[in-house]
Scaffold this motif. Structure first.
Motif, PDB file in Angstrom:
ATOM      1  N   LEU A   1       0.829  -1.194   0.000  1.00 58.20           N
ATOM      2  CA  LEU A   1       0.000   0.000   0.000  1.00 58.20           C
ATOM      3  C   LEU A   1       0.872   1.256   0.000  1.00 58.20           C
ATOM      4  N   PRO A   2       0.309   2.396  -0.385  1.00 64.16           N
ATOM      5  CA  PRO A   2       1.060   3.649  -0.311  1.00 64.16           C
ATOM      6  C   PRO A   2       1.547   3.910   1.110  1.00 64.16           C
ATOM      7  N   VAL A   3       2.714   4.540   1.226  1.00 61.01           N
ATOM      8  CA  VAL A   3       3.335   4.758   2.528  1.00 61.01           C
ATOM      9  C   VAL A   3       2.410   5.515   3.475  1.00 61.01           C
ATOM     10  N   GLU A   4       1.781   6.566   2.997  1.00 62.70           N
ATOM     11  CA  GLU A   4       0.912   7.360   3.861  1.00 62.70           C
ATOM     12  C   GLU A   4      -0.223   6.519   4.448  1.00 62.70           C
ATOM     13  N   LEU A   5      -0.788   5.657   3.635  1.00 62.98           N
ATOM     14  CA  LEU A   5      -1.877   4.801   4.101  1.00 62.98           C
ATOM     15  C   LEU A   5      -1.363   3.782   5.106  1.00 62.98           C
ATOM     16  N   ARG A   6      -0.184   3.237   4.859  1.00 65.17           N
ATOM     17  CA  ARG A   6       0.399   2.270   5.795  1.00 65.17           C
ATOM     18  C   ARG A   6       0.650   2.915   7.152  1.00 65.17           C
ATOM     19  N   VAL A   7       1.131   4.147   7.146  1.00 65.29           N
ATOM     20  CA  VAL A   7       1.383   4.849   8.404  1.00 65.29           C
ATOM     21  C   VAL A   7       0.074   5.029   9.174  1.00 65.29           C
ATOM     22  N   GLY A   8      -0.971   5.435   8.456  1.00 64.82           N
ATOM     23  CA  GLY A   8      -2.262   5.610   9.098  1.00 64.82           C
ATOM     24  C   GLY A   8      -2.807   4.316   9.675  1.00 64.82           C
ATOM     25  N   PRO A  18     -13.051   3.989   6.954  1.00 65.66           N
ATOM     26  CA  PRO A  18     -12.488   4.713   5.800  1.00 65.66           C
ATOM     27  C   PRO A  18     -11.091   4.239   5.417  1.00 65.66           C
ATOM     28  N   LEU A  19     -10.276   3.896   6.404  1.00 67.55           N
ATOM     29  CA  LEU A  19      -8.939   3.382   6.102  1.00 67.55           C
ATOM     30  C   LEU A  19      -9.021   2.035   5.402  1.00 67.55           C
ATOM     31  N   LEU A  20      -9.928   1.178   5.871  1.00 66.42           N
ATOM     32  CA  LEU A  20     -10.078  -0.131   5.256  1.00 66.42           C
ATOM     33  C   LEU A  20     -10.582   0.002   3.817  1.00 66.42           C
ATOM     34  N   ARG A  21     -11.478   0.949   3.585  1.00 66.14           N
ATOM     35  CA  ARG A  21     -11.982   1.163   2.234  1.00 66.14           C
ATOM     36  C   ARG A  21     -10.867   1.658   1.317  1.00 66.14           C
ATOM     37  N   ARG A  22     -10.023   2.557   1.832  1.00 66.14           N
ATOM     38  CA  ARG A  22      -8.904   3.044   1.026  1.00 66.14           C
ATOM     39  C   ARG A  22      -7.939   1.907   0.695  1.00 66.14           C
ATOM     40  N   ALA A  23      -7.691   1.053   1.682  1.00 60.48           N
ATOM     41  CA  ALA A  23      -6.808  -0.086   1.447  1.00 60.48           C
ATOM     42  C   ALA A  23      -7.414  -1.026   0.408  1.00 60.48           C
ATOM     43  N   SER A  24      -8.710  -1.265   0.527  1.00 61.14           N
ATOM     44  CA  SER A  24      -9.404  -2.128  -0.432  1.00 61.14           C
ATOM     45  C   SER A  24      -9.316  -1.547  -1.840  1.00 61.14           C
ATOM     46  N   ASP A  25      -9.578  -0.253  -1.975  1.00 63.82           N
ATOM     47  CA  ASP A  25      -9.528   0.387  -3.287  1.00 63.82           C
ATOM     48  C   ASP A  25      -8.128   0.292  -3.894  1.00 63.82           C
ATOM     49  N   ALA A  26      -7.114   0.470  -3.028  1.00 64.09           N
ATOM     50  CA  ALA A  26      -5.736   0.424  -3.524  1.00 64.09           C
ATOM     51  C   ALA A  26      -5.376  -0.971  -4.026  1.00 64.09           C
ATOM     52  N   VAL A  27      -5.814  -1.995  -3.308  1.00 59.84           N
ATOM     53  CA  VAL A  27      -5.509  -3.369  -3.706  1.00 59.84           C
ATOM     54  C   VAL A  27      -6.279  -3.749  -4.964  1.00 59.84           C
ATOM     55  N   ARG A  28      -7.533  -3.335  -5.026  1.00 51.39           N
ATOM     56  CA  ARG A  28      -8.407  -3.796  -6.111  1.00 51.39           C
ATOM     57  C   ARG A  28      -8.246  -2.999  -7.413  1.00 51.39           C
ATOM     58  N   THR A  29      -7.380  -1.989  -7.402  1.00 50.52           N
ATOM     59  CA  THR A  29      -7.125  -1.265  -8.659  1.00 50.52           C
ATOM     60  C   THR A  29      -6.491  -2.183  -9.707  1.00 50.52           C
ATOM     61  N   ALA A  30      -5.923  -3.282  -9.255  1.00 49.25           N
ATOM     62  CA  ALA A  30      -5.328  -4.239 -10.190  1.00 49.25           C
ATOM     63  C   ALA A  30      -6.392  -4.970 -11.002  1.00 49.25           C
ATOM     64  N   TRP A  31      -7.666  -4.795 -10.613  1.00 52.49           N
ATOM     65  CA  TRP A  31      -8.763  -5.494 -11.285  1.00 52.49           C
ATOM     66  C   TRP A  31      -9.807  -4.476 -11.742  1.00 52.49           C
ATOM     67  N   PRO A  32      -9.525  -3.684 -12.763  1.00 54.79           N
ATOM     68  CA  PRO A  32     -10.447  -2.615 -13.190  1.00 54.79           C
ATOM     69  C   PRO A  32     -11.810  -3.117 -13.649  1.00 54.79           C
ATOM     70  N   ALA A  33     -11.884  -4.371 -14.073  1.00 51.83           N
ATOM     71  CA  ALA A  33     -13.161  -4.907 -14.559  1.00 51.83           C
ATOM     72  C   ALA A  33     -13.865  -5.743 -13.494  1.00 51.83           C
ATOM     73  N   ALA A  34     -13.407  -5.619 -12.241  1.00 53.98           N
ATOM     74  CA  ALA A  34     -13.972  -6.433 -11.162  1.00 53.98           C
ATOM     75  C   ALA A  34     -15.442  -6.111 -10.944  1.00 53.98           C
ATOM     76  N   ARG A  35     -16.169  -7.093 -10.468  1.00 51.93           N
ATOM     77  CA  ARG A  35     -17.610  -6.945 -10.267  1.00 51.93           C
ATOM     78  C   ARG A  35     -17.909  -6.171  -8.990  1.00 51.93           C
ATOM     79  N   GLN A  36     -18.912  -5.304  -9.054  1.00 52.05           N
ATOM     80  CA  GLN A  36     -19.334  -4.500  -7.911  1.00 52.05           C
ATOM     81  C   GLN A  36     -20.595  -5.136  -7.318  1.00 52.05           C
ATOM     82  N   LEU A  37     -20.417  -5.859  -6.227  1.00 47.22           N
ATOM     83  CA  LEU A  37     -21.506  -6.652  -5.658  1.00 47.22           C
ATOM     84  C   LEU A  37     -21.721  -6.328  -4.174  1.00 47.22           C
TER      85      LEU A  37
END
Length: 264
Positions: free
Chosen positions: A122-129, A156-175
């Motif tokens: 994850l980005p450094v700033e997010l990891r620090v938080g 909010p931190l967990l959502r940011r972490a999730s978004d950062a990880v899941r950017t590798a899957w741009p076509a992922a399903r939103q369920l």
């Protein structure tokens, strides 16, 4: 297979029944159902709880009508509350210990999620938080703080972490919060999917791929995971794994143990 820790942080998030006074057999209430053979009010010890704080029927819980017990995991809160109150126990201060256990379990659930996030690139700033939040949550457990106010602070931190990880899957399903109870998802590509709060009760996920899927709050009770690949799944907990039905081919993250009842 034995669960290997995400890192040193998760060591205190593993239930150690030998260091607990059977709080999971006392504090929660349960009603007679397919999961529990009897009614048990909150704060009342289960009749199968022995004086040494061990379950007399632990090795045959499903056969005796208590499969719900096998899906419970305090994530280490039990031994921590036991140590905090020692030498007293729930027998000496039932209301106080019960309240402490319920709050500690909620905080330990958040600690589990944050520890999972910290194991990701994850980005450094997010990891620090996240690291700062982990330390604050850990201190909150020792201080006996209520868990409720922490959820909106951590989410909010967990959502940011999730978004950062899941950017590798741009076509992922939103369920998110989707009602998928009993759905036929055999072989589904759910990598990177947002499955937060999704109802997957009894869904057939045989052979599905769930790498980097966000599973916070997903209901996996009775979900069929035969041959499914959950390696890398985000925020998957021992409770969710224990509630599902997998087999020898089910692939789990390294830090999660395969339930003994998963066969074939």
């Amino acid at each position: 297979m034995d669960g290997a820790p995400l890192d040193a942080r998760t060591a205190l998030l593993r239930a150690d029944c030998a260091s607990c006074t059977g709080l999971c057999c006392v504090v929660p209430a349960f009603a007679a159902s397919a999961d529990f053979a009897i009614d048990k009010p909150a704060g009342t010890p289960c009749p199968h709880l022995a004086l040494d704080s061990r379950c007399r029927i632990h090795d045959e819980l499903p056969q005796r009508g208590f499969p719900g017990c096998t899906a419970f995991d305090c994530l280490g809160a039990g031994q921590r509350v036991t140590a905090r109150f020692a030498p007293r126990s729930w027998r000496d201060a039932p209301d106080e210990v019960a309240a402490a256990f319920e709050e500690a379990r909620g905080l330990h659930e958040l600690l589990w999620y944050v520890a999972d996030a910290l194991a990701r690139p994850l980005p450094v700033e997010l990891r620090v938080g996240l690291a700062t939040t982990y330390a604050a949550l850990d201190a909150a457990v020792d201080a006996g703080e209520p868990a409720g106010p922490w959820f909106p602070r951590v989410d909010p931190l967990l959502r940011r972490a999730s978004d950062a990880v899941r950017t590798a899957w741009p076509a992922a399903r939103q369920l998110r919060r989707a009602d998928l109870a009993g759905a036929d998802l055999r072989g589904a590509d759910l990598r990177g999917a947002d499955l937060r709060g999704a109802l997957l009760l009894g869904a057939d996920l045989t052979g599905a791929r769930l790498a980097d899927a966000d599973l916070v709050g997903a209901d996996l009770r009775g979900a069929r995971l035969a041959g499914a690949d959950l390696r890398g799944a985000l925020f998957l907990t021992p409770v969710q794994v224990a509630a599902a039905v997998g087999d020898a081919r089910t692939l789990l993250p390294e830090h999660l143990a395969r339930p003994g009842r998963w066969r074939g």
